[in-house]
Design an enzyme around this catalytic site. Structure first.
Site, PDB file in Angstrom:
ATOM      1  N   TYR A 181     124.358  41.458  11.067  1.00  0.00           N
ATOM      2  CA  TYR A 181     125.733  41.608  10.608  1.00  0.00           C
ATOM      3  C   TYR A 181     125.664  42.694   9.546  1.00  0.00           C
ATOM      4  O   TYR A 181     124.844  42.600   8.623  1.00  0.00           O
ATOM      5  CB  TYR A 181     126.278  40.329   9.970  1.00  0.00           C
ATOM      6  CG  TYR A 181     126.170  39.074  10.800  1.00  0.00           C
ATOM      7  CD1 TYR A 181     126.445  39.079  12.164  1.00  0.00           C
ATOM      8  CD2 TYR A 181     125.798  37.873  10.202  1.00  0.00           C
ATOM      9  CE1 TYR A 181     126.357  37.917  12.904  1.00  0.00           C
ATOM     10  CE2 TYR A 181     125.705  36.705  10.935  1.00  0.00           C
ATOM     11  CZ  TYR A 181     125.984  36.730  12.285  1.00  0.00           C
ATOM     12  OH  TYR A 181     125.886  35.567  13.006  1.00  0.00           O
ATOM     13  N   CYS A 240     125.657  41.537   5.848  1.00  0.00           N
ATOM     14  CA  CYS A 240     124.727  40.476   5.465  1.00  0.00           C
ATOM     15  C   CYS A 240     123.705  41.070   4.502  1.00  0.00           C
ATOM     16  O   CYS A 240     123.072  42.080   4.796  1.00  0.00           O
ATOM     17  CB  CYS A 240     124.037  39.935   6.713  1.00  0.00           C
ATOM     18  SG  CYS A 240     122.482  39.081   6.409  1.00  0.00           S
ATOM     19  N   CYS A 269     120.241  41.447   6.013  1.00  0.00           N
ATOM     20  CA  CYS A 269     120.176  42.560   6.961  1.00  0.00           C
ATOM     21  C   CYS A 269     120.182  43.892   6.223  1.00  0.00           C
ATOM     22  O   CYS A 269     119.474  44.837   6.608  1.00  0.00           O
ATOM     23  CB  CYS A 269     121.356  42.500   7.923  1.00  0.00           C
ATOM     24  SG  CYS A 269     121.445  40.981   8.903  1.00  0.00           S
TER      25      CYS A 269
END
Length: 356
Positions: free
Chosen positions: A88, A91, A94
């Site tokens: 995502y 995120c 991430c």
């Protein structure tokens, strides 16, 4: 503040059978999404799924478009890695991985995962992001942002072991929380698996490694939990966050309206529970300001980065977490009321340079 991660000891690994996650055939059945509440309706799933895109409920999300984007970079040595990151975009975990890959000039592809259905990762029994598929001769699935970073960094420094063997040094361990919830943790995830000669080259003195590990863990255990309470702090901020989600996401007209207004209300109240869970102050901005100033103090005035003249893994982790707030009121307030801006701008510049 929690201490550094558990040390890797060859003898200890005999007691921890390594488990390597492999790419499964897409024809296999879709695993049950972790944390999905039973009986949530379509509208509820839409809002909660979008909100969950910040990774474990830790902050702002952006409903992801299903697209595949390739990042070009300098060529790797012989036996180069082929990397695909399932994520995502906003995120923080991430974002940490992207910061690491970009700084090291590693070419990779991005697959944005729909935060509601997550059909892009139906091949995996591991239902969280980030997931990194790495091919250094054979396909391999790496889970958990800190494991991904430590394993790939070890591989780049030391070519004595295959990537599969390196990943086996970070075995998944199932644990149960005080509330009886089963969670997956990874052993040794803040350690680089280097021999003595390589360790001395990367970490000239022991304190350098200890410091890096300590602040990587701090970013995961504390800093990331300040994101959601700050970006959803007020109804106005929650609505602005979900307005951004709807504009960037792939929603129909009615879906977008539900996601924007129902999601904003839901996450405003969720942020209050998160504030209580993590013992934050009434004004959660104070906790954010204190945390980033603590980081700046740790870097000090004599260093450009915690890593010295170049960022280390702790710099990349903190930067990756903070940048998911860019464009929001919380980010602007942080820049205006803390001492983070000079370091943050240096991080932006060095990553842009290495990517270029």
């Amino acid at each position: 503040m929690a201490g550094a991660g558990r040390a890797w000891r060859p003898g200890a690994l005999l007691l921890l059978p390594p488990r390597t996650w492999r790419l499964r055939a897409p024809a296999q059945p879709l695993g049950t999404a972790a944390g999905r509440a039973a009986g949530v309706g379509v509208v509820g799933r839409l809002a909660l799924g979008a909100a969950f895109a910040l990774g474990g409920g830790a902050g702002l999300c952006m409903a992801a478009r299903q697209r595949l984007k390739e990042h070009s970079a300098a060529e790797l040595p012989a036996g180069s890695l082929q990397l695909t990151l399932y994520q995502y975009k906003t995120c923080p975990f991430c974002s940490k991985v992207r910061a690491f890959l970009d700084y090291h000039g590693l070419p990779y592809k991005i697959v944005e995962v729909n935060p509601i259905m997550r059909k892009e990762i139906k091949f995996s029994s591991y239902r969280k992001v980030p997931i990194l598929l790495a091919n250094a001769g054979s396909p391999l699935q790496l889970n958990d942002s800190s494991v991904i970073i430590s394993a790939i960094k070890t591989y780049l420094i030391s070519r004595r072991n295959s990537l599969e063997e390196i990943v086996s040094f970070y075995p998944p361990i199932k644990t149960v929380t005080e509330k009886g919830k089963e969670v997956m943790e990874y052993e040794n995830k803040y350690w680089l698996m280097l021999d003595e000669k390589e360790t001395k080259r990367v970490y000239p003195v022991k304190e350098v490694r200890v410091e890096e590990m300590k602040w990587r863990k701090w970013a995961d255990d504390w800093l990331v939990h300040l994101i959601s309470p700050n970006v959803y702090r007020t109804p106005k901020e929650a609505l602005a966050s979900f307005d951004y989600i709807v504009r960037e996401g792939k929603f129909g007209t009615l879906e977008g309206l539900f996601a924007k207004y129902v999601g904003a209300v839901a996450m405003f109240f969720v942020s209050k529970r998160l504030k209580k869970r993590h013992n934050l102050r009434d004004d959660v901005r104070e906790d954010l300001y204190e945390a980033v100033n603590e980081w700046v103090k740790a870097v000090g005035k004599q260093r450009l980065f915690m890593g010295g003249n170049q960022p280390n893994l702790a710099d990349l982790a903190v930067y990756g977490v903070l940048r998911v707030m860019e464009g929001l009121e919380a980010f602007d307030d942080m820049m205006a009321h803390t001492k983070i801006q000079p370091w943050y701008q240096r991080m932006e510049e060095v990553i842009q340079t290495t990517r270029a």
